[in-house]
Design a protein around this motif. Structure first.
Motif, PDB file in Angstrom:
ATOM      1  N   THR A   1     -21.521 -44.620 -91.272  1.00  0.00           N
ATOM      2  CA  THR A   1     -21.840 -43.326 -91.872  1.00  0.00           C
ATOM      3  C   THR A   1     -21.116 -42.222 -91.096  1.00  0.00           C
ATOM      4  O   THR A   1     -20.855 -42.369 -89.897  1.00  0.00           O
ATOM      5  CB  THR A   1     -23.354 -43.026 -91.854  1.00  0.00           C
ATOM      6  OG1 THR A   1     -23.785 -42.850 -90.485  1.00  0.00           O
ATOM      7  CG2 THR A   1     -24.160 -44.149 -92.505  1.00  0.00           C
ATOM      8  N   VAL A   2     -20.820 -41.120 -91.775  1.00  0.00           N
ATOM      9  CA  VAL A   2     -20.196 -39.996 -91.072  1.00  0.00           C
ATOM     10  C   VAL A   2     -21.186 -39.347 -90.114  1.00  0.00           C
ATOM     11  O   VAL A   2     -20.791 -38.799 -89.086  1.00  0.00           O
ATOM     12  CB  VAL A   2     -19.602 -38.948 -92.050  1.00  0.00           C
ATOM     13  CG1 VAL A   2     -18.415 -39.526 -92.787  1.00  0.00           C
ATOM     14  CG2 VAL A   2     -20.641 -38.390 -92.993  1.00  0.00           C
TER      15      VAL A   2
ATOM     16  N   VAL B 247     -22.292 -38.097 -84.420  1.00  0.00           N
ATOM     17  CA  VAL B 247     -23.137 -38.174 -83.217  1.00  0.00           C
ATOM     18  C   VAL B 247     -22.353 -38.797 -82.070  1.00  0.00           C
ATOM     19  O   VAL B 247     -22.343 -38.287 -80.943  1.00  0.00           O
ATOM     20  CB  VAL B 247     -24.432 -38.971 -83.497  1.00  0.00           C
ATOM     21  CG1 VAL B 247     -25.154 -39.309 -82.204  1.00  0.00           C
ATOM     22  CG2 VAL B 247     -25.341 -38.190 -84.429  1.00  0.00           C
ATOM     23  N   HIS B 248     -21.675 -39.900 -82.344  1.00  0.00           N
ATOM     24  CA  HIS B 248     -20.935 -40.580 -81.291  1.00  0.00           C
ATOM     25  C   HIS B 248     -19.786 -39.736 -80.752  1.00  0.00           C
ATOM     26  O   HIS B 248     -19.545 -39.721 -79.541  1.00  0.00           O
ATOM     27  CB  HIS B 248     -20.422 -41.932 -81.789  1.00  0.00           C
ATOM     28  CG  HIS B 248     -21.515 -42.903 -82.074  1.00  0.00           C
ATOM     29  ND1 HIS B 248     -22.565 -43.132 -81.224  1.00  0.00           N
ATOM     30  CD2 HIS B 248     -21.721 -43.708 -83.135  1.00  0.00           C
ATOM     31  CE1 HIS B 248     -23.368 -44.036 -81.738  1.00  0.00           C
ATOM     32  NE2 HIS B 248     -22.884 -44.391 -82.907  1.00  0.00           N
ATOM     33  N   LEU B 249     -19.097 -39.027 -81.640  1.00  0.00           N
ATOM     34  CA  LEU B 249     -18.020 -38.158 -81.173  1.00  0.00           C
ATOM     35  C   LEU B 249     -18.579 -37.037 -80.295  1.00  0.00           C
ATOM     36  O   LEU B 249     -17.989 -36.680 -79.276  1.00  0.00           O
ATOM     37  CB  LEU B 249     -17.243 -37.586 -82.358  1.00  0.00           C
ATOM     38  CG  LEU B 249     -16.388 -38.590 -83.128  1.00  0.00           C
ATOM     39  CD1 LEU B 249     -15.803 -37.946 -84.380  1.00  0.00           C
ATOM     40  CD2 LEU B 249     -15.292 -39.174 -82.249  1.00  0.00           C
TER      41      LEU B 249
ATOM     42  N   VAL C 214     -10.391 -33.397 -85.385  1.00  0.00           N
ATOM     43  CA  VAL C 214     -10.517 -34.392 -86.452  1.00  0.00           C
ATOM     44  C   VAL C 214      -9.859 -33.829 -87.707  1.00  0.00           C
ATOM     45  O   VAL C 214     -10.128 -32.700 -88.093  1.00  0.00           O
ATOM     46  CB  VAL C 214     -12.005 -34.699 -86.757  1.00  0.00           C
ATOM     47  CG1 VAL C 214     -12.125 -35.670 -87.908  1.00  0.00           C
ATOM     48  CG2 VAL C 214     -12.712 -35.234 -85.530  1.00  0.00           C
ATOM     49  N   THR C 215      -9.005 -34.632 -88.353  1.00  0.00           N
ATOM     50  CA  THR C 215      -8.393 -34.201 -89.611  1.00  0.00           C
ATOM     51  C   THR C 215      -8.767 -35.113 -90.779  1.00  0.00           C
ATOM     52  O   THR C 215      -8.591 -34.744 -91.929  1.00  0.00           O
ATOM     53  CB  THR C 215      -6.861 -34.159 -89.481  1.00  0.00           C
ATOM     54  OG1 THR C 215      -6.398 -35.453 -89.090  1.00  0.00           O
ATOM     55  CG2 THR C 215      -6.433 -33.112 -88.464  1.00  0.00           C
TER      56      THR C 215
ATOM     57  N   LEU D 204     -18.829 -32.370 -90.070  1.00  0.00           N
ATOM     58  CA  LEU D 204     -18.746 -31.659 -88.793  1.00  0.00           C
ATOM     59  C   LEU D 204     -18.827 -30.145 -88.995  1.00  0.00           C
ATOM     60  O   LEU D 204     -19.458 -29.439 -88.202  1.00  0.00           O
ATOM     61  CB  LEU D 204     -17.462 -32.038 -88.052  1.00  0.00           C
ATOM     62  CG  LEU D 204     -17.435 -33.457 -87.474  1.00  0.00           C
ATOM     63  CD1 LEU D 204     -16.043 -33.789 -86.944  1.00  0.00           C
ATOM     64  CD2 LEU D 204     -18.477 -33.623 -86.378  1.00  0.00           C
ATOM     65  N   ARG D 205     -18.210 -29.646 -90.074  1.00  0.00           N
ATOM     66  CA  ARG D 205     -18.303 -28.202 -90.360  1.00  0.00           C
ATOM     67  C   ARG D 205     -19.746 -27.801 -90.662  1.00  0.00           C
ATOM     68  O   ARG D 205     -20.226 -26.753 -90.211  1.00  0.00           O
ATOM     69  CB  ARG D 205     -17.387 -27.837 -91.528  1.00  0.00           C
ATOM     70  CG  ARG D 205     -15.931 -27.827 -91.135  1.00  0.00           C
ATOM     71  CD  ARG D 205     -15.043 -27.399 -92.274  1.00  0.00           C
ATOM     72  NE  ARG D 205     -13.652 -27.408 -91.829  1.00  0.00           N
ATOM     73  CZ  ARG D 205     -12.645 -27.813 -92.566  1.00  0.00           C
ATOM     74  NH1 ARG D 205     -12.845 -28.218 -93.816  1.00  0.00           N
ATOM     75  NH2 ARG D 205     -11.422 -27.803 -92.092  1.00  0.00           N
ATOM     76  N   ARG D 206     -20.462 -28.632 -91.446  1.00  0.00           N
ATOM     77  CA  ARG D 206     -21.877 -28.350 -91.728  1.00  0.00           C
ATOM     78  C   ARG D 206     -22.701 -28.348 -90.445  1.00  0.00           C
ATOM     79  O   ARG D 206     -23.565 -27.487 -90.245  1.00  0.00           O
ATOM     80  CB  ARG D 206     -22.446 -29.382 -92.712  1.00  0.00           C
ATOM     81  CG  ARG D 206     -22.150 -29.068 -94.158  1.00  0.00           C
ATOM     82  CD  ARG D 206     -23.031 -29.863 -95.122  1.00  0.00           C
ATOM     83  NE  ARG D 206     -23.046 -31.282 -94.872  1.00  0.00           N
ATOM     84  CZ  ARG D 206     -22.302 -32.192 -95.522  1.00  0.00           C
ATOM     85  NH1 ARG D 206     -21.482 -31.803 -96.478  1.00  0.00           N
ATOM     86  NH2 ARG D 206     -22.387 -33.454 -95.220  1.00  0.00           N
ATOM     87  N   LEU D 207     -22.426 -29.319 -89.562  1.00  0.00           N
ATOM     88  CA  LEU D 207     -23.152 -29.372 -88.285  1.00  0.00           C
ATOM     89  C   LEU D 207     -22.868 -28.137 -87.433  1.00  0.00           C
ATOM     90  O   LEU D 207     -23.784 -27.568 -86.828  1.00  0.00           O
ATOM     91  CB  LEU D 207     -22.760 -30.623 -87.495  1.00  0.00           C
ATOM     92  CG  LEU D 207     -23.373 -31.939 -87.908  1.00  0.00           C
ATOM     93  CD1 LEU D 207     -22.826 -33.070 -87.048  1.00  0.00           C
ATOM     94  CD2 LEU D 207     -24.888 -31.887 -87.810  1.00  0.00           C
ATOM     95  N   ALA D 208     -21.593 -27.737 -87.384  1.00  0.00           N
ATOM     96  CA  ALA D 208     -21.237 -26.556 -86.585  1.00  0.00           C
ATOM     97  C   ALA D 208     -21.971 -25.323 -87.095  1.00  0.00           C
ATOM     98  O   ALA D 208     -22.520 -24.523 -86.308  1.00  0.00           O
ATOM     99  CB  ALA D 208     -19.728 -26.334 -86.621  1.00  0.00           C
TER     100      ALA D 208
END
Length: 193
Positions: free
Chosen positions: A151-152, A157-159, A168-169, A178-182
């Motif tokens: 899963t993304v 989480v691991h990153l 990340v691209t 990642l954008r939503r998390l930020a």
């Protein structure tokens, strides 16, 4: 970075057959479903059974495909009898552990990514289990981590647990997550004073 799935078990009978064929240098025939579950029949010259990332794998020369292959032991459905005998081949690249790491690290994940990490390769290697990722140095201060997860969310989480800056691209699903998390993290803290 642990795997997202429970570790499958392998019966001693199933594991004994390829191990014995490796020892005796006898061809091995078996049924083997692919990732989608489609059945196939394989004829191989087994090289070694290896425990990697909490799973057993068979590394073997696939006679019909004329190439080295890696098979998860929990998917092997041995057929008897074994044979005939064969002359052993040199392992791929001369290093069976490195070969297996490259093959297994990327094969089982739904989402895969190559991440540029702004840290020395040696520092990243200390945080990555070789069964779940490979690290290549770019220069003294950065490297590329190739890894993945089912899963993304797990991959993010691991990153984050690397505790290094990274870029990340792809895949686009990971970038979006990642954008939503930020945004979520930015909203969750009071403004700096």
């Amino acid at each position: 970075m642990p795997s997202d799935r429970p570790v499958p078990t392998v019966s001693a009978d199933v594991l004994t057959t390829p191990v014995s064929a490796c020892r005796d240098r006898e061809r091995l025939r078996f049924g083997y479903p692919d990732h989608a579950g489609s059945p196939s029949r394989r004829v191989v010259e087994p090289y070694r059974a290896v425990n990697w990332g909490r799973r057993w794998y068979l590394v073997a020369w696939d006679v019909e495909r004329e190439d080295w292959r890696t098979f998860r032991a929990d998917r092997i459905q041995p057929r008897t009898p074994t044979g005939p005998r064969f002359a052993p081949r040199e392992p791929p690249g001369g290093d069976i552990a490195a070969y297996l790491s490259r093959r297994v690290s990327s094969a089982a994940w739904r989402y895969r990514t190559r991440v540029t990490v702004r840290a020395p390769a040696a520092a990243v290697v200390e945080k990555i289990n070789p069964a779940v990722g490979t690290v290549e140095a770019i220069d003294a201060d950065s490297c590329v981590l190739t890894t993945g997860a089912d899963t993304v969310q797990t991959l993010a989480v691991h990153l984050g647990m690397l505790d290094f800056d990274f870029d990340v691209t792809e895949p686009v699903e990971l970038v979006t997550h990642l954008r939503r998390l930020a945004d979520r993290y930015a909203r969750s803290t009071p403004p700096a004073r």
